[in-house]
Design a protein around this motif. Structure first.
Motif, PDB file in Angstrom:
ATOM      1  N   ALA A 231       4.614  -7.075 -12.777  1.00 22.52           N
ATOM      2  CA  ALA A 231       3.896  -6.698 -13.995  1.00 22.52           C
ATOM      3  C   ALA A 231       3.575  -7.928 -14.834  1.00 22.52           C
ATOM      4  N   ALA A 232       4.525  -8.857 -14.919  1.00 17.20           N
ATOM      5  CA  ALA A 232       4.290 -10.078 -15.690  1.00 17.20           C
ATOM      6  C   ALA A 232       3.177 -10.910 -15.076  1.00 17.20           C
ATOM      7  N   ALA A 233       3.012 -10.801 -13.756  1.00 20.85           N
ATOM      8  CA  ALA A 233       1.945 -11.532 -13.068  1.00 20.85           C
ATOM      9  C   ALA A 233       0.627 -10.767 -13.081  1.00 20.85           C
ATOM     10  N   GLY A 234       0.603  -9.613 -13.739  1.00 16.43           N
ATOM     11  CA  GLY A 234      -0.636  -8.855 -13.876  1.00 16.43           C
ATOM     12  C   GLY A 234      -0.974  -7.967 -12.701  1.00 16.43           C
ATOM     13  N   LEU A 235      -0.038  -7.782 -11.775  1.00 11.47           N
ATOM     14  CA  LEU A 235      -0.328  -7.023 -10.562  1.00 11.47           C
ATOM     15  C   LEU A 235      -0.252  -5.518 -10.834  1.00 11.47           C
ATOM     16  N   ASP A 236      -0.994  -4.770 -10.041  1.00 12.48           N
ATOM     17  CA  ASP A 236      -1.065  -3.308 -10.179  1.00 12.48           C
ATOM     18  C   ASP A 236      -0.368  -2.659  -8.992  1.00 12.48           C
ATOM     19  N   ASP A 237       0.749  -1.992  -9.252  1.00 10.40           N
ATOM     20  CA  ASP A 237       1.489  -1.325  -8.186  1.00 10.40           C
ATOM     21  C   ASP A 237       0.793  -0.017  -7.826  1.00 10.40           C
ATOM     22  N   VAL A 238       0.280   0.071  -6.585  1.00  5.13           N
ATOM     23  CA  VAL A 238      -0.456   1.263  -6.161  1.00  5.13           C
ATOM     24  C   VAL A 238       0.388   2.196  -5.290  1.00  5.13           C
ATOM     25  N   ALA A 239       1.687   1.880  -5.135  1.00  8.26           N
ATOM     26  CA  ALA A 239       2.557   2.767  -4.357  1.00  8.26           C
ATOM     27  C   ALA A 239       2.641   4.125  -5.045  1.00  8.26           C
ATOM     28  N   SER A 261       1.052   7.002   1.224  1.00 12.98           N
ATOM     29  CA  SER A 261       1.304   5.558   1.208  1.00 12.98           C
ATOM     30  C   SER A 261       0.645   4.865   2.398  1.00 12.98           C
ATOM     31  N   LEU A 262       0.819   5.431   3.578  1.00 12.91           N
ATOM     32  CA  LEU A 262       0.249   4.826   4.783  1.00 12.91           C
ATOM     33  C   LEU A 262      -1.281   4.835   4.757  1.00 12.91           C
ATOM     34  N   SER A 263      -1.850   5.824   4.063  1.00  4.76           N
ATOM     35  CA  SER A 263      -3.312   5.898   3.996  1.00  4.76           C
ATOM     36  C   SER A 263      -3.905   4.714   3.239  1.00  4.76           C
ATOM     37  N   LEU A 264      -3.094   4.074   2.398  1.00  6.73           N
ATOM     38  CA  LEU A 264      -3.578   2.913   1.637  1.00  6.73           C
ATOM     39  C   LEU A 264      -3.842   1.711   2.539  1.00  6.73           C
ATOM     40  N   PHE A 265      -3.325   1.768   3.764  1.00  3.25           N
ATOM     41  CA  PHE A 265      -3.475   0.649   4.686  1.00  3.25           C
ATOM     42  C   PHE A 265      -4.497   0.934   5.789  1.00  3.25           C
ATOM     43  N   GLU A 266      -5.240   2.010   5.637  1.00  2.32           N
ATOM     44  CA  GLU A 266      -6.245   2.368   6.624  1.00  2.32           C
ATOM     45  C   GLU A 266      -7.619   1.847   6.210  1.00  2.32           C
ATOM     46  N   GLY A 267      -8.419   1.493   7.183  1.00  3.61           N
ATOM     47  CA  GLY A 267      -9.778   1.029   6.891  1.00  3.61           C
ATOM     48  C   GLY A 267      -9.747  -0.234   6.053  1.00  3.61           C
ATOM     49  N   ASP A 268     -10.564  -0.246   5.006  1.00  2.00           N
ATOM     50  CA  ASP A 268     -10.567  -1.367   4.070  1.00  2.00           C
ATOM     51  C   ASP A 268      -9.388  -1.186   3.122  1.00  2.00           C
ATOM     52  N   ALA A 269      -8.279  -1.763   3.493  1.00  6.77           N
ATOM     53  CA  ALA A 269      -7.038  -1.559   2.750  1.00  6.77           C
ATOM     54  C   ALA A 269      -7.193  -1.909   1.278  1.00  6.77           C
ATOM     55  N   GLY A 281      16.190  -0.848   1.854  1.00  8.24           N
ATOM     56  CA  GLY A 281      15.078  -0.526   2.737  1.00  8.24           C
ATOM     57  C   GLY A 281      15.485   0.576   3.692  1.00  8.24           C
ATOM     58  N   GLY A 282      14.586   0.905   4.571  1.00 14.49           N
ATOM     59  CA  GLY A 282      14.859   1.973   5.522  1.00 14.49           C
ATOM     60  C   GLY A 282      13.685   2.147   6.448  1.00 14.49           C
ATOM     61  N   SER A 283      13.660   3.253   7.159  1.00  8.83           N
ATOM     62  CA  SER A 283      12.598   3.473   8.132  1.00  8.83           C
ATOM     63  C   SER A 283      11.234   3.570   7.456  1.00  8.83           C
ATOM     64  N   GLU A 284      11.184   4.180   6.276  1.00 11.82           N
ATOM     65  CA  GLU A 284       9.884   4.312   5.592  1.00 11.82           C
ATOM     66  C   GLU A 284       9.357   2.940   5.165  1.00 11.82           C
ATOM     67  N   THR A 285      10.277   2.101   4.660  1.00 10.23           N
ATOM     68  CA  THR A 285       9.875   0.752   4.272  1.00 10.23           C
ATOM     69  C   THR A 285       9.371  -0.028   5.481  1.00 10.23           C
ATOM     70  N   SER A 286      10.061   0.141   6.603  1.00  9.22           N
ATOM     71  CA  SER A 286       9.644  -0.545   7.834  1.00  9.22           C
ATOM     72  C   SER A 286       8.248  -0.094   8.266  1.00  9.22           C
ATOM     73  N   ARG A 287       7.950   1.172   8.085  1.00 13.15           N
ATOM     74  CA  ARG A 287       6.619   1.671   8.461  1.00 13.15           C
ATOM     75  C   ARG A 287       5.538   1.057   7.566  1.00 13.15           C
ATOM     76  N   ILE A 288       5.847   0.877   6.303  1.00 11.17           N
ATOM     77  CA  ILE A 288       4.893   0.228   5.397  1.00 11.17           C
ATOM     78  C   ILE A 288       4.685  -1.226   5.807  1.00 11.17           C
ATOM     79  N   GLU A 289       5.776  -1.919   6.125  1.00 10.78           N
ATOM     80  CA  GLU A 289       5.661  -3.310   6.559  1.00 10.78           C
ATOM     81  C   GLU A 289       4.859  -3.419   7.856  1.00 10.78           C
ATOM     82  N   ASP A 290       5.073  -2.497   8.793  1.00  8.56           N
ATOM     83  CA  ASP A 290       4.325  -2.510  10.055  1.00  8.56           C
ATOM     84  C   ASP A 290       2.839  -2.272   9.804  1.00  8.56           C
ATOM     85  N   ALA A 291       2.548  -1.330   8.901  1.00 10.38           N
ATOM     86  CA  ALA A 291       1.146  -1.044   8.578  1.00 10.38           C
ATOM     87  C   ALA A 291       0.486  -2.260   7.949  1.00 10.38           C
TER      88      ALA A 291
END
Length: 328
Positions: A231-239, A261-269, A281-291
């Motif tokens: 937030a201090a760096a001005g970033l927008d969390d879209v999760a 969440s995974l749909s955010l990484f489809e097409g033009d991410a 972390g966990g399996s869901e986090t790993s899936r986001i990292e893989d995507a």
């Protein structure tokens, strides 16, 4: 019942530890230094930098491999806190184990979330929502003890050490408390705190520069840890709402939230970077990292604790540098 038995076991073990180490404890108490205990090495390092050789600092959690959210205190931890002149905790439910350790302690207590404007705003909003209800909720009590009334507050980010402005106030209070305990060291504490504050101000300036350049940049934050820094760096969390909180609490992410969440990484991410936490972390986090990897989107890792021989300023600058490089 389980919690009561656990507390009894800790108390019994502490008595044994005290009886077995009474001479060592007495020697430590007479060494002329101010004894400081910090819940994590983030706050321990700040105290060491300000206090220098006039203080002895013990960090309950010093290994990046340990997760403060789930840490179970030991008899050794309780012994250290009971011997302490000054205790520094994060509060906000992050290091909840400190509440039990502080029972019966006469130490001065610094609670970092007390200095966070963001956390105070969350408390105010919560209080307004609960207006008219009984004011016995843990998150409402402010009796000055610092270690009471700081359970996790829904909607608040308790990882306040990633907010340099908050840390600057913590540094000021550490120097003040050390001066109260050791007036002869007042000049040394003040000078060290001023030098550290200058470094923290420089970190704030770096974040301001990033904010001007990156404001509105979409990122996916898998856990709340780096949220204040982002937030201090001005970033927008879209999760999607609910993803980060579920991961932090060790719960499964709801299927609908995971699919969104995974749909955010489809097409033009619509994501420029993924920000993850090394301790959780966990399996869901790993899936986001893989995507993210499939789309060539950088993943930036953040730790809750310092590495050995690393200062707070070095640690923060490294985190900011990694973030800036990923979004260059």
């Amino acid at each position: 019942m389980q919690k009561t038995l656990g507390a009894l076991a800790l108390a019994t073990a502490t008595v044994l530890a005290l009886s077995g180490c009474s001479s060592a404890a007495g020697e430590a108490a007479d060494d002329g230094r101010v004894h400081v205990v910090a819940s994590t090495n983030v706050y321990g390092q700040l105290a060491s930098e300000i206090g220098g050789e006039r203080v002895e600092v013990t960090s309950v959690i010093a290994s990046p491999e340990k997760d403060p959210h789930s840490y179970e205190a030991t008899a050794r931890d309780r012994l250290a806190v009971q011997k302490a002149d000054l205790v520094i905790e994060n509060g906000g439910g992050y290091d909840a184990f400190m509440t039990e350790l502080l029972e019966g302690s006469d130490a001065a207590v610094i609670t970092a979330v007390d200095h966070s404007h963001a956390y105070a705003d969350a408390e105010k909003a919560h209080d307004q929502a609960e207006e008219g209800a009984a004011h016995e909720h843990d998150g409402h009590e402010h009796d000055g003890a610092g270690h009471e009334g700081h359970s996790h507050l829904e909607g608040a980010n308790e990882h306040v050490w990633f907010d340099p402005h908050t840390v600057a106030h913590v540094v000021e209070q550490i120097a003040g408390e050390l001066t109260e305990l050791d007036p002869d060291g007042a000049q040394a504490y003040s000078a060290a705190a001023a030098e550290l504050t200058d470094e923290i101000n420089g970190i704030e300036s770096e974040l301001d520069a990033l904010h001007a350049r990156l404001e509105g940049t979409p990122v996916f934050i898998t856990e709340p840890l780096p949220g204040l820094l982002a937030a201090a760096a001005g970033l927008d969390d879209v999760a999607p709402d609910g993803f980060a909180s579920a991961v932090e609490e060790g719960n499964e992410v709801a299927p609908a939230i995971l699919l969104e969440s995974l749909s955010l990484f489809e097409g033009d991410a619509a994501v420029r970077a993924v920000l993850v936490t090394t301790q959780t972390g966990g399996s869901e986090t790993s899936r986001i990292e893989d995507a993210a990897a499939e789309d060539g989107i950088p993943v930036v890792s953040f730790s809750e604790l310092l590495e050995a021989d690393q200062s707070y300023a070095e640690w923060m600058r490294a985190a900011i540098s990694d973030l800036a490089a990923a979004l260059a």
